[in-house]
Design a protein around this motif. Structure first.
Motif, short mmCIF file in Angstrom:
data_model
loop_
_atom_site.label_atom_id
_atom_site.label_comp_id
_atom_site.label_asym_id
_atom_site.label_seq_id
_atom_site.Cartn_x
_atom_site.Cartn_y
_atom_site.Cartn_z
N SER A 1 0.82 -1.21 0.00
CA SER A 1 0.00 0.00 0.00
C SER A 1 0.85 1.26 0.00
O SER A 1 0.36 2.34 -0.37
CB SER A 1 -0.92 0.01 1.22
N MET A 2 2.09 1.16 0.41
CA MET A 2 2.97 2.33 0.50
C MET A 2 3.50 2.78 -0.85
O MET A 2 4.13 3.84 -0.94
CB MET A 2 4.14 2.02 1.43
N ILE A 3 3.27 2.01 -1.91
CA ILE A 3 3.82 2.38 -3.23
C ILE A 3 3.27 3.73 -3.68
O ILE A 3 4.02 4.64 -4.05
CB ILE A 3 3.52 1.27 -4.26
N THR A 4 1.95 3.88 -3.66
CA THR A 4 1.34 5.16 -4.03
C THR A 4 1.75 6.25 -3.05
O THR A 4 2.02 7.40 -3.44
CB THR A 4 -0.19 5.03 -4.06
N LEU B 1 6.85 13.53 -4.94
CA LEU B 1 6.40 14.72 -5.67
C LEU B 1 6.21 15.91 -4.74
O LEU B 1 6.68 17.02 -5.02
CB LEU B 1 5.10 14.40 -6.41
N ASP B 2 5.52 15.69 -3.63
CA ASP B 2 5.22 16.79 -2.72
C ASP B 2 6.47 17.28 -2.00
O ASP B 2 6.66 18.50 -1.83
CB ASP B 2 4.17 16.35 -1.69
N PHE B 3 7.33 16.37 -1.57
CA PHE B 3 8.54 16.77 -0.87
C PHE B 3 9.44 17.59 -1.79
O PHE B 3 9.95 18.64 -1.41
CB PHE B 3 9.29 15.54 -0.36
N GLY B 4 9.62 17.11 -3.02
CA GLY B 4 10.45 17.85 -3.97
C GLY B 4 9.88 19.22 -4.27
O GLY B 4 10.63 20.21 -4.36
N ALA B 5 8.56 19.30 -4.43
CA ALA B 5 7.93 20.59 -4.72
C ALA B 5 8.09 21.57 -3.55
O ALA B 5 8.32 22.77 -3.76
CB ALA B 5 6.45 20.39 -5.04
N ALA C 1 11.58 22.78 -3.37
CA ALA C 1 11.82 23.64 -4.53
C ALA C 1 11.22 25.03 -4.39
O ALA C 1 11.41 25.88 -5.25
CB ALA C 1 11.26 22.98 -5.79
N GLY C 2 10.49 25.27 -3.32
CA GLY C 2 9.89 26.59 -3.12
C GLY C 2 8.39 26.54 -2.90
O GLY C 2 7.76 27.59 -2.75
N GLY C 3 7.82 25.32 -2.87
CA GLY C 3 6.38 25.19 -2.66
C GLY C 3 5.95 25.60 -1.26
O GLY C 3 4.76 25.80 -1.01
N ALA C 4 6.91 25.70 -0.34
CA ALA C 4 6.59 26.15 1.02
C ALA C 4 6.64 27.66 1.13
O ALA C 4 6.77 28.20 2.24
CB ALA C 4 7.56 25.50 2.01
N LEU C 5 6.54 28.37 0.01
CA LEU C 5 6.66 29.83 -0.03
C LEU C 5 5.69 30.50 0.95
O LEU C 5 6.09 31.41 1.68
CB LEU C 5 6.43 30.32 -1.45
N LEU C 6 4.43 30.08 0.95
CA LEU C 6 3.44 30.73 1.80
C LEU C 6 3.79 30.59 3.28
O LEU C 6 3.68 31.56 4.04
CB LEU C 6 2.05 30.15 1.53
N VAL D 1 14.47 14.10 -6.53
CA VAL D 1 13.59 13.36 -5.63
C VAL D 1 12.74 12.36 -6.42
O VAL D 1 12.50 11.24 -5.96
CB VAL D 1 12.70 14.33 -4.82
N ASN D 2 12.29 12.74 -7.61
CA ASN D 2 11.51 11.80 -8.42
C ASN D 2 12.35 10.61 -8.84
O ASN D 2 11.84 9.48 -8.92
CB ASN D 2 10.95 12.52 -9.65
#
Length: 323
Positions: free
Chosen positions: A243-246, A253-257, A260-265, A305-306
């Motif tokens: 179940s951990m595959i997904t 994806l989320d960690f890399g984003a 990469a600056g996705g934590a800007l807010l 990360v991907n």
């Protein structure tokens, strides 16, 4: 497995090259975008524009401009900000990276642990009152805007209740380097960690619950039970691992984003001067070199990360490995 890893890393290098080309063209050669005008300010004369283009190499052929930009970005690392020509872009990003990594790593630990706990608990208590209750709480976490949560957290911890015993330990907004004072570093990031992780706990918990329930009907799980394995062993070694595959794919994806600056807010709300905060300032000043450098930096982390996630995916599911 080794062949798969080598092939995936080669693709990573190729993807990074394509990204740098696309980003350079978008920022410097899109019709209507003139870096010289951004440097010169309002109503510059034609002579001033020509001098600026010559100074920054903007009058050279496109391939040479790209080569010079990549050299300044990756080799000599002397790319200069347009809005503040005394500041070098790469050292600025390097200095901001620890704050972003500290924020994202801490939040990731919280959301992974809590999401696994919520997903497993909801699957185990399926059909009871706890299952829908956990899913409702998770849905509330998903629906709450992260910047709103941050502002509410600041209002409580920095304002209304800051002088009480509950939050008197919370330091002022900002980032405190780990090696200067680890305890102050932890106290300053615990509220941003929780705020950033709330969204992902709810989302990942719901995804993991659905995957566990789906995996429980697979033939290999029924076979494991038929062999007399305990439910705990079946859950941990068979159901949960598959179940951990997904879960792992989404995490990559989320960690890399976020790195990469996705934590800007979150960085802006809590005055954490990380890569996202640096990007926000560059956007406000239309500082093209800094924006491009942060975008390339972000793309590097996302692609890297991907690649790691794909390798982990192949380890979890041998069926996708090349034969």
């Amino acid at each position: 497995m080794l062949t798969f890893i080598v092939r995936r890393l080669l693709w990573t290098v190729l993807v990074m090259f394509v990204i740098t080309v696309v980003v350079f063209v978008i920022f410097f050669k899109t019709p209507g975008v003139d870096p010289a005008r951004a440097i010169a300010g309002r109503n510059p004369s034609a002579q001033v524009l020509q001098e600026i283009r010559a100074q920054f190499g903007l009058d050279r052929p496109l391939p040479i401009q790209y080569a010079d930009m990549m050299k300044s970005l990756f080799v000599t690392r002397d790319l200069v900000s347009y809005s503040n020509q005394g500041v070098k872009v790469v050292p600025e990003i390097v200095a901001a990276t620890p704050a972003t990594l500290s924020l994202v790593f801490g939040a990731a630990v919280i959301w992974v642990v809590m999401a696994i706990a919520v997903g497993v608990a909801a699957a185990l208590f399926r059909g009871t009152v706890f299952d829908p209750l956990l899913m409702v709480v998770a849905l509330i976490g998903i629906s709450a805007p992260v910047f709103w949560l941050g502002e509410v957290a600041n209002l409580i911890t920095q304002g209304t209740l800051h002088d009480t015993f509950l939050f008197s330990w919370v330091p002022p907004l900002g980032y405190n380097p780990f090696f200067q004072d680890p305890w102050l570093w932890f106290k300053g990031l615990i509220i941003p960690w929780i705020t950033l992780s709330v969204l992902y706990i709810g989302f990942y918990g719901r995804v993991l619950r659905a995957n566990i329930l789906e995996t429980q009907n697979e033939d290999f799980v029924r076979t494991a039970r038929a062999k007399g394995l305990s439910e705990r062993r079946v859950l941990l070694r068979h159901t949960l691992r598959t179940s951990m595959i997904t879960f792992v794919s989404l995490f990559g994806l989320d960690f890399g984003a976020l790195v990469a600056g996705g934590a800007l807010l979150i960085e802006v709300v809590f005055a954490i001067h990380g890569v996202g905060y640096l990007t926000w300032q560059a956007l406000a000043n239309l500082d093209l070199p800094t924006i491009m450098a942060t975008v390339v930096y972000g793309a590097f982390f996302i692609v890297l990360v991907n690649a790691i996630v794909d390798i982990a995916y192949a380890w979890l599911d041998p069926r996708i490995r090349p034969t």
